[in-house]
Design an enzyme around this catalytic site. Sequence first.
Site, PDB file in Angstrom:
ATOM      1  N   GLU A  36       0.801  -1.219   0.000  1.00  9.24           N
ATOM      2  CA  GLU A  36       0.000   0.000   0.000  1.00  9.24           C
ATOM      3  C   GLU A  36       0.834   1.271   0.000  1.00  9.24           C
ATOM      4  OE1 GLU A  36      -2.820  -2.331   3.138  1.00  9.24           O
ATOM      5  OE2 GLU A  36      -2.193  -0.297   3.580  1.00  9.24           O
TER       6      GLU A  36
ATOM      7  N   CYS B  52       3.031   8.217   1.548  1.00  6.96           N
ATOM      8  CA  CYS B  52       3.469   7.237   2.538  1.00  6.96           C
ATOM      9  C   CYS B  52       3.752   5.949   1.770  1.00  6.96           C
ATOM     10  CB  CYS B  52       2.354   7.055   3.568  1.00  6.96           C
ATOM     11  SG  CYS B  52       2.677   5.740   4.728  1.00  6.96           S
TER      12      CYS B  52
ATOM     13  N   CYS C  96       5.192  -7.824   6.790  1.00  6.60           N
ATOM     14  CA  CYS C  96       6.168  -7.359   7.777  1.00  6.60           C
ATOM     15  C   CYS C  96       6.512  -8.505   8.714  1.00  6.60           C
ATOM     16  CB  CYS C  96       5.573  -6.199   8.571  1.00  6.60           C
ATOM     17  SG  CYS C  96       6.745  -5.389   9.679  1.00  6.60           S
TER      18      CYS C  96
ATOM     19  N   CYS D 121       3.911  -6.698  15.299  1.00  4.48           N
ATOM     20  CA  CYS D 121       3.238  -5.824  16.274  1.00  4.48           C
ATOM     21  C   CYS D 121       1.764  -6.233  16.359  1.00  4.48           C
ATOM     22  CB  CYS D 121       3.355  -4.355  15.863  1.00  4.48           C
ATOM     23  SG  CYS D 121       5.064  -3.779  15.777  1.00  4.48           S
TER      24      CYS D 121
ATOM     25  N   CYS E 299      -1.154  -4.244  14.506  1.00  2.68           N
ATOM     26  CA  CYS E 299      -0.905  -3.800  13.137  1.00  2.68           C
ATOM     27  C   CYS E 299      -1.400  -4.814  12.107  1.00  2.68           C
ATOM     28  CB  CYS E 299       0.587  -3.552  12.954  1.00  2.68           C
ATOM     29  SG  CYS E 299       1.012  -2.980  11.309  1.00  2.68           S
TER      30      CYS E 299
ATOM     31  N   GLY F 130       5.635  -2.721   6.286  1.00  2.67           N
ATOM     32  CA  GLY F 130       7.004  -3.183   6.384  1.00  2.67           C
ATOM     33  C   GLY F 130       7.861  -2.387   7.341  1.00  2.67           C
TER      34      GLY F 130
ATOM     35  N   SER G 163      10.383   5.622   9.250  1.00  3.84           N
ATOM     36  CA  SER G 163       9.841   5.240  10.554  1.00  3.84           C
ATOM     37  C   SER G 163      10.245   3.808  10.889  1.00  3.84           C
ATOM     38  CB  SER G 163       8.310   5.344  10.507  1.00  3.84           C
ATOM     39  OG  SER G 163       7.758   4.861  11.708  1.00  3.84           O
TER      40      SER G 163
ATOM     41  N   LEU H 133       7.089   4.098  19.487  1.00  7.13           N
ATOM     42  CA  LEU H 133       7.327   3.723  20.890  1.00  7.13           C
ATOM     43  C   LEU H 133       6.163   2.914  21.464  1.00  7.13           C
ATOM     44  CD1 LEU H 133       8.867   6.852  22.670  1.00  7.13           C
ATOM     45  CD2 LEU H 133       9.955   4.650  22.189  1.00  7.13           C
TER      46      LEU H 133
ATOM     47  N   CYS I  95      -1.952   1.127   8.206  1.00  5.75           N
ATOM     48  CA  CYS I  95      -1.108   0.359   7.298  1.00  5.75           C
ATOM     49  C   CYS I  95      -1.502  -1.116   7.297  1.00  5.75           C
ATOM     50  CB  CYS I  95       0.349   0.512   7.679  1.00  5.75           C
ATOM     51  SG  CYS I  95       0.638   0.327   9.420  1.00  5.75           S
TER      52      CYS I  95
HETATM   53  N1  SAH Z   1       7.636  -0.548  10.695  1.00  5.57           N
HETATM   54  C1  SAH Z   1       7.695   0.864  10.864  1.00  5.57           C
HETATM   55  C2  SAH Z   1       6.876   1.678   9.873  1.00  5.57           C
HETATM   56  C3  SAH Z   1       5.489   1.234   9.501  1.00  5.57           C
HETATM   57  S1  SAH Z   1       4.105   1.550  10.478  1.00  5.57           S
HETATM   58  C4  SAH Z   1       7.336   1.253  12.277  1.00  5.57           C
HETATM   59  O1  SAH Z   1       6.933   0.382  13.027  1.00  5.57           O
HETATM   60  O2  SAH Z   1       7.509   2.408  12.633  1.00  5.57           O
HETATM   61  C5  SAH Z   1       3.841   3.258  10.686  1.00  5.57           C
HETATM   62  C6  SAH Z   1       3.223   3.563  12.046  1.00  5.57           C
HETATM   63  O3  SAH Z   1       1.859   3.104  12.144  1.00  5.57           O
HETATM   64  C7  SAH Z   1       3.968   2.894  13.189  1.00  5.57           C
HETATM   65  O4  SAH Z   1       4.138   3.811  14.236  1.00  5.57           O
HETATM   66  C8  SAH Z   1       3.007   1.790  13.592  1.00  5.57           C
HETATM   67  O5  SAH Z   1       3.241   1.363  14.891  1.00  5.57           O
HETATM   68  C9  SAH Z   1       1.681   2.469  13.389  1.00  5.57           C
HETATM   69  N2  SAH Z   1       0.526   1.579  13.329  1.00  5.57           N
HETATM   70  C10 SAH Z   1       0.441   0.303  12.924  1.00  5.57           C
HETATM   71  N3  SAH Z   1      -0.796  -0.180  13.051  1.00  5.57           N
HETATM   72  C11 SAH Z   1      -1.538   0.838  13.539  1.00  5.57           C
HETATM   73  C12 SAH Z   1      -2.908   0.972  13.885  1.00  5.57           C
HETATM   74  N4  SAH Z   1      -3.759  -0.039  13.768  1.00  5.57           N
HETATM   75  N5  SAH Z   1      -3.306   2.178  14.357  1.00  5.57           N
HETATM   76  C13 SAH Z   1      -2.450   3.219  14.483  1.00  5.57           C
HETATM   77  N6  SAH Z   1      -1.155   3.146  14.174  1.00  5.57           N
HETATM   78  C14 SAH Z   1      -0.704   1.965  13.709  1.00  5.57           C
END
Ligand code: SAH
Length: 351
Positions: A100, A113, A120, A124, A127, A167, A199, A223, A341
């Site tokens: 995406e 973006c 990935c 997390c 995510c 990713g 990021s 964080l 994402c």
């Molecule tokens: N892997 C990298 C970049 C991709 S995600 C990272 O972790 O920073 C970009 C941001 O979106 C990250 O801060 C991630 O934690 C956040 N993110 C992922 N899923 C989300 C969700 N459901 N709601 C809000 N933020 C989310």
Amino acid sequence: MTQDLLGLTIEELKQFATEMGEKPFRGKQLFVWINRGVSDFDEMTDLPASFRQALKEHACIGHATVLRMQSDHKDGTKKFLFGFGSSGDTEEKGSLDAAEAVFMKYKYGNTLCVSSQIGCRMGCRFCASALGGFKRNLTPAEMLSQVLTAENVTGEPINHIVIMGMGEPFDNYDSVSKFLKLLHDPAGKNMSYRNMTVSTSGIIPGIRRFAEDFPQAGLAISLHRMTDEGRSAIMPINRKYPLEDLLAAARDYTQITGRRITFEYALIRGENDREEDVALLKKRLQGMLCHVNLIPLNKVEESGMTGSSRKRAEAIAEELGRGGISATVRRELGSEIDGACGQLRLRQIKD
Ligand code: SAH
């Protein structure tokens, strides 16, 4: 064999031109056309007809295919699901080579973006990209094609990029690095490193390399929790690179680059938005050259977690501000569409 010229540097294209029996400067001309988003050799009018003919026989310029596009008519946000590869079977369910990108309009210019991987590995819990699983790294050409195709489809220039799509960019460092250098090249998009932000979920060796390699670019670190126990529970990468080491690397980054770092903090109701969480956030970031980006969690059904209210997010931003920490709540762009994402790809797989 047909060679794909997208994503090659000027030097690589000069080499290619020479191998085709042309003068090296033809490589630079190719670079200029490719990075303007031109993929038809016939449009490259300053190349000799004989070379254009040879190019048609031996080369191609890859591009991303728009598999889906959602538009938010209120704010102009467009979310793309791009397919990669020219095999034509990219829409096959379950084995989707798709990622995406999100086009956003801000006062200071248009931002894309960009995704750095298909899926990935970070896992997390909140995510959608993690839920879809990891498929593969994207190449520099595939990252560039997201920018060029988005420009072609929207008819608007892209002035900024953030690598915050699917990713983990520092899990694909070399390709991300080449992509940023291609964007920066004065003969190509000529994008300032200041207009690029990467990021990371907190891969410390990547942060250290990035500070040395791209001191002018922006860095964001996700964080989300301020205790090791809490953070490891939602971000498994924290077991490998715990918070204290991560914050030390962040401090070093600000020292080496002189740049403010952005911390992303996705607000999860009842989990990291309580008074004690805010107090800890304040304490641990005290005195750092940083900005906190608060993002009420976008609900991903499978995670069982819910976002905090906008009101609560704004109260937290104010409280951080009172504690001397700059913080804002992310402007909600594309609220009509699947904003988080990985959500669009996940939907495509499930449909
Ligand atoms: N892997 C990298 C970049 C991709 S995600 C990272 O972790 O920073 C970009 C941001 O979106 C990250 O801060 C991630 O934690 C956040 N993110 C992922 N899923 C989300 C969700 N459901 N709601 C809000 N933020 C989310």
